[in-house]
Design an enzyme around this catalytic site. Structure first.
Site, PDB file in Angstrom:
ATOM      1  N   GLY A  13     -65.495   8.286  28.963  1.00 47.07           N
ATOM      2  CA  GLY A  13     -66.072   8.151  30.296  1.00 47.07           C
ATOM      3  C   GLY A  13     -67.274   7.229  30.409  1.00 47.07           C
ATOM      4  CB  ILE A  14     -70.511   7.753  32.169  1.00 48.88           C
ATOM      5  CG1 ILE A  14     -69.928   8.044  33.554  1.00 48.88           C
ATOM      6  CG2 ILE A  14     -71.846   7.039  32.279  1.00 48.88           C
ATOM      7  CD1 ILE A  14     -70.773   8.975  34.419  1.00 48.88           C
ATOM      8  CG  ASP A  22     -68.615  12.345  21.891  1.00 49.75           C
ATOM      9  OD1 ASP A  22     -68.781  11.659  22.927  1.00 49.75           O
ATOM     10  OD2 ASP A  22     -68.018  13.442  21.882  1.00 49.75           O
ATOM     11  CG  ASP A  70     -72.414  21.203  19.121  1.00 49.32           C
ATOM     12  OD1 ASP A  70     -72.730  20.922  20.297  1.00 49.32           O
ATOM     13  OD2 ASP A  70     -71.949  22.308  18.789  1.00 49.32           O
ATOM     14  CE1 TYR A 104     -73.248  18.032  35.231  1.00 48.13           C
ATOM     15  CE2 TYR A 104     -73.587  17.725  37.577  1.00 48.13           C
ATOM     16  CZ  TYR A 104     -73.342  17.201  36.329  1.00 48.13           C
ATOM     17  OH  TYR A 104     -73.195  15.839  36.169  1.00 48.13           O
ATOM     18  CE  LYS A 106     -76.029  15.974  33.968  1.00 47.69           C
ATOM     19  NZ  LYS A 106     -76.105  15.158  32.739  1.00 47.69           N
ATOM     20  N   PRO A 136     -75.838   8.972  38.235  1.00 47.86           N
ATOM     21  CG  PRO A 136     -74.553   8.945  36.297  1.00 47.86           C
ATOM     22  CD  PRO A 136     -75.791   9.554  36.886  1.00 47.86           C
ATOM     23  CB  VAL A 159     -68.127   7.979  37.216  1.00 52.52           C
ATOM     24  CG1 VAL A 159     -67.534   6.863  36.366  1.00 52.52           C
ATOM     25  CG2 VAL A 159     -69.524   7.596  37.703  1.00 52.52           C
TER      26      VAL A 159
HETATM   27  N1  LIG Z   1     -68.272  11.579  36.001  1.00 49.24           N
HETATM   28  C1  LIG Z   1     -69.092  11.792  37.019  1.00 49.24           C
HETATM   29  O1  LIG Z   1     -68.680  11.755  38.188  1.00 49.24           O
HETATM   30  C2  LIG Z   1     -70.555  12.056  36.762  1.00 49.24           C
HETATM   31  C3  LIG Z   1     -71.420  12.065  37.859  1.00 49.24           C
HETATM   32  C4  LIG Z   1     -72.777  12.289  37.657  1.00 49.24           C
HETATM   33  C5  LIG Z   1     -73.250  12.484  36.370  1.00 49.24           C
HETATM   34  N2  LIG Z   1     -72.398  12.470  35.320  1.00 49.24           N
HETATM   35  C6  LIG Z   1     -72.962  12.686  33.977  1.00 49.24           C
HETATM   36  O2  LIG Z   1     -72.644  11.590  33.161  1.00 49.24           O
HETATM   37  C7  LIG Z   1     -72.519  12.023  31.810  1.00 49.24           C
HETATM   38  C8  LIG Z   1     -71.163  11.598  31.255  1.00 49.24           C
HETATM   39  O3  LIG Z   1     -70.168  12.208  32.046  1.00 49.24           O
HETATM   40  P1  LIG Z   1     -68.619  11.840  31.946  1.00 49.24           P
HETATM   41  O4  LIG Z   1     -68.056  12.123  33.274  1.00 49.24           O
HETATM   42  O5  LIG Z   1     -68.446  10.527  31.313  1.00 49.24           O
HETATM   43  O6  LIG Z   1     -68.141  13.014  30.952  1.00 49.24           O
HETATM   44  P2  LIG Z   1     -66.973  13.054  29.858  1.00 49.24           P
HETATM   45  O7  LIG Z   1     -66.688  14.518  29.643  1.00 49.24           O
HETATM   46  O8  LIG Z   1     -65.844  12.187  30.250  1.00 49.24           O
HETATM   47  O9  LIG Z   1     -67.680  12.492  28.569  1.00 49.24           O
HETATM   48  C9  LIG Z   1     -68.733  13.251  27.992  1.00 49.24           C
HETATM   49  C10 LIG Z   1     -68.792  13.036  26.500  1.00 49.24           C
HETATM   50  O10 LIG Z   1     -69.787  13.931  25.986  1.00 49.24           O
HETATM   51  C11 LIG Z   1     -69.279  14.544  24.810  1.00 49.24           C
HETATM   52  N3  LIG Z   1     -69.889  15.857  24.615  1.00 49.24           N
HETATM   53  C12 LIG Z   1     -69.671  16.983  25.348  1.00 49.24           C
HETATM   54  N4  LIG Z   1     -70.345  18.018  24.812  1.00 49.24           N
HETATM   55  C13 LIG Z   1     -71.012  17.544  23.725  1.00 49.24           C
HETATM   56  C14 LIG Z   1     -71.849  18.130  22.755  1.00 49.24           C
HETATM   57  N5  LIG Z   1     -72.128  19.443  22.767  1.00 49.24           N
HETATM   58  N6  LIG Z   1     -72.363  17.352  21.780  1.00 49.24           N
HETATM   59  C15 LIG Z   1     -72.053  16.038  21.745  1.00 49.24           C
HETATM   60  N7  LIG Z   1     -71.243  15.411  22.614  1.00 49.24           N
HETATM   61  C16 LIG Z   1     -70.730  16.167  23.599  1.00 49.24           C
HETATM   62  C17 LIG Z   1     -67.775  14.651  25.060  1.00 49.24           C
HETATM   63  O11 LIG Z   1     -67.054  14.793  23.848  1.00 49.24           O
HETATM   64  C18 LIG Z   1     -67.478  13.360  25.782  1.00 49.24           C
HETATM   65  O12 LIG Z   1     -67.157  12.315  24.890  1.00 49.24           O
HETATM   66  C19 LIG Z   1     -72.707  13.545  31.829  1.00 49.24           C
HETATM   67  O13 LIG Z   1     -74.033  13.855  31.503  1.00 49.24           O
HETATM   68  C20 LIG Z   1     -72.401  13.897  33.273  1.00 49.24           C
HETATM   69  O14 LIG Z   1     -73.037  15.083  33.667  1.00 49.24           O
HETATM   70  C21 LIG Z   1     -71.050  12.270  35.487  1.00 49.24           C
END
Ligand SMILES: NC(=O)c1ccc[n+]([C@@H]2O[C@H](COP(=O)([O-])OP(=O)(O)OC[C@H]3O[C@@H](n4cnc5c(N)ncnc54)[C@H](O)[C@@H]3O)[C@@H](O)[C@H]2O)c1
Length: 254
Positions: free
Chosen positions: A21-22, A41, A67, A161, A165, A191, A194
């Protein structure tokens, strides 16, 4: 000119949650700017896949397992990074969990889990990496990925959540103050929506509420967030600290 402003050649950047993802978008943009990117990760296979894809494209990237819910794992991973790669110049606290539970049905265990990964993890990562940055005396850049949920776009089930944040905002302010004299900046990106594996796969009740509305400028791409990180991480952001930037396609003003 723009290479001087936005280049990261010779710098090491740690991106938590960079396997998906992001975080994957952020890792790609920072690697394209010349950084050696460490994709830190919990999903090691996916992190290795992502690092290999960047390496195959001629960029510099490696995977690191950690972790964020476990202090010992964070301490071990950071020590390993510093020993193997040197002191990072950039830390991006991106990893997060985004499951939902309605307030009237939720548990303290759910709260603790969201807080552990989304707030305590970044807090401990900052302590470990900033200690090394200060000792090295070369400055540094810390960017936290929070969410537009703290300024608008809230969704049903996001009490824990959104609280996790919002905690990043206090963390930024307090740490920016303590680190500024060491030439280390701390900034936050919010963000909006996404499309990512985490957003699609989040467990919980239907994501109803104002957060469902479409952003007027469209959903953000992970690389849009990466571009904002690059601004804070590069020479362009040298004199910018304690700032919050929403990359939400105008979500929060509608
Ligand atoms: N996607 C959205 O719409 C959105 C919007 C606002 C904020 N965010 C924030 O952006 C960030 C990334 O979100 P995303 O949507 O890409 O999420 P995602 O779940 O697609 O990716 C998150 C990554 O974090 C890793 N992860 C999860 N728990 C973990 C842990 N305990 N230790 C290490 N790694 C860990 C996962 O393995 C994964 O690779 C997050 O903090 C999320 O809250 C996302």
């Amino acid at each position: 000119m723009s290479k001087d402003l936005f280049g990261l050649a010779g710098k090491v950047a740690v991106v938590t949650g960079g396997a998906n993802g992001i975080g994957a978008g952020i890792a790609e943009v920072l690697a394209e700017a010349g950084a050696t990117v460490l994709i830190a990760d919990i999903a090691l296979d996916k992190a290795q896949e992502q690092a290999s894809a960047l390496s195959a494209a001629g960029l510099k990237a490696e995977a690191v397992v950690l972790d964020l819910a476990e202090e010992s794992s964070i301490v071990r991973a950071c020590a390993g990074i510093i020993e193997r790669m040197g002191v990072p110049y950039v830390l991006v606290n991106n990893a997060g969990v985004q499951d939902r539970e309605l307030l009237l049905e939720t548990t303290s265990g759910f709260w603790d889990r969201e807080m552990a990964v989304n707030a305590r993890g970044p807090f401990l990562m900052m302590r470990e990496i900033a200690r090394a940055m200060v000792a090295a005396g070369q400055g540094g850049r810390i960017v936290n990925i929070a969410s537009a949920a703290v300024i608008g776009g809230i969704t049903m089930g996001h009490a824990a959540y959104a609280s996790s944040k919002a905690a990043l905002s206090g963390l930024m302010r307090a740490s920016a103050l303590e680190l500024v004299e060491h030439g280390i900046t701390v900034n936050t990106i919010l963000p909006g929506g996404v499309v990512t594996p985490g957003a699609r796969g989040a467990k919980g009740p239907p994501p109803e509420g104002p957060g469902r509305r479409r952003p007027p400028l469209g959903m953000a791409d992970p690389r849009d967030v990466g571009a904002a990180v690059l601004f804070f991480a590069s020479a362009a952001g040298t004199r910018v600290t304690n700032q919050t930037l929403a990359v939400d396609g105008g979500w929060s003003i509608t």
